[in-house]
Design an enzyme around this catalytic site. Sequence first.
Site, PDB file in Angstrom:
ATOM      1  N   GLU A 123      54.433  37.978  17.326  1.00  0.00           N
ATOM      2  CA  GLU A 123      54.489  38.279  15.893  1.00  0.00           C
ATOM      3  C   GLU A 123      55.833  37.884  15.280  1.00  0.00           C
ATOM      4  OE1 GLU A 123      51.930  39.016  14.279  1.00  0.00           O
ATOM      5  OE2 GLU A 123      50.559  39.728  15.834  1.00  0.00           O
ATOM      6  N   CYS A 138      50.416  48.615  14.453  1.00  0.00           N
ATOM      7  CA  CYS A 138      51.324  47.674  15.118  1.00  0.00           C
ATOM      8  C   CYS A 138      52.319  47.075  14.119  1.00  0.00           C
ATOM      9  CB  CYS A 138      50.540  46.573  15.829  1.00  0.00           C
ATOM     10  SG  CYS A 138      49.702  47.195  17.295  1.00  0.00           S
ATOM     11  N   HIS A 155      51.047  40.811  20.413  1.00  0.00           N
ATOM     12  CA  HIS A 155      49.672  41.310  20.453  1.00  0.00           C
ATOM     13  C   HIS A 155      48.938  40.649  21.627  1.00  0.00           C
ATOM     14  CE1 HIS A 155      49.170  43.112  16.256  1.00  0.00           C
ATOM     15  NE2 HIS A 155      48.610  43.973  17.092  1.00  0.00           N
TER      16      HIS A 155
HETATM   17  N1  PCA Z   1      46.881  47.897  18.363  1.00  0.00           N
HETATM   18  C1  PCA Z   1      46.826  48.391  17.004  1.00  0.00           C
HETATM   19  C2  PCA Z   1      47.620  49.660  17.028  1.00  0.00           C
HETATM   20  C3  PCA Z   1      47.770  50.038  18.460  1.00  0.00           C
HETATM   21  C4  PCA Z   1      47.395  48.820  19.210  1.00  0.00           C
HETATM   22  O1  PCA Z   1      47.462  48.668  20.444  1.00  0.00           O
HETATM   23  C5  PCA Z   1      47.243  47.347  15.973  1.00  0.00           C
HETATM   24  O2  PCA Z   1      47.052  46.153  16.219  1.00  0.00           O
HETATM   25  O3  PCA Z   1      47.740  47.714  14.910  1.00  0.00           O
END
Ligand code: PCA
Length: 198
Positions: free
Chosen positions: A79, A142, A166
């Site tokens: 990200e 996140c 992610h």
């Molecule tokens: N994914 C979520 C929140 C916790 C996680 O593991 C997200 O992508 O916001």
Amino acid sequence: MKILLTGFKPFGGNATNVSSEVVSTFSPHSIEGSEIVVAQLPVSFIRIGEVLSQLIELHQPDIILMLGQAGNREKISIERIAVNLMDSKMGDNDGYCPNEQSVVAGGENALFSNMPLKRIVENLRNEGIDAVISNSAGLYVCNCTLYNALHLAHHKGLDCKIGFIHLPQISDTERKSMLLEYMHKSIKIAIETTVSNI
Ligand code: PCA
């Protein structure tokens, strides 16, 4: 050098969260002489800032790398940006559904990760791992977590590398251990790349 590596608790009705499963493969662990401390974060818009603040005070990390699960992504996504906005029809684990609320009232609209993103992707691709830079971490917990971490670091004047990755959800149970190994290797490369660029 100290590295804080975090994953999340399960959310949205899932029994597990791949981010915590990958983080647990690093405990106890050290890379290139750096100490890795691991933590599991709550899937909570409201509590995450305080939890991160306490972890930062406790560990004084040089690098904070946070992992999250993204059910709708096929590739490991590094990200780039966190925006100062929370919006979700699906509640967090406290049942909270924000409706266009700010993460930090009066904060910057967006904050950028200061990890060596392009170099991480390059090094991953050199190892045959097809990772991408993502320009949106979504508007769920996140994104809120990355925003909070970057905001806290600016606020506390920390000289700290902060990033968020992610991970795709693992639905293939037969190949789970192989996929976890693949993700472990990816995160190890991301950490090593960051350490060697400090
Ligand atoms: N994914 C979520 C929140 C916790 C996680 O593991 C997200 O992508 O916001």
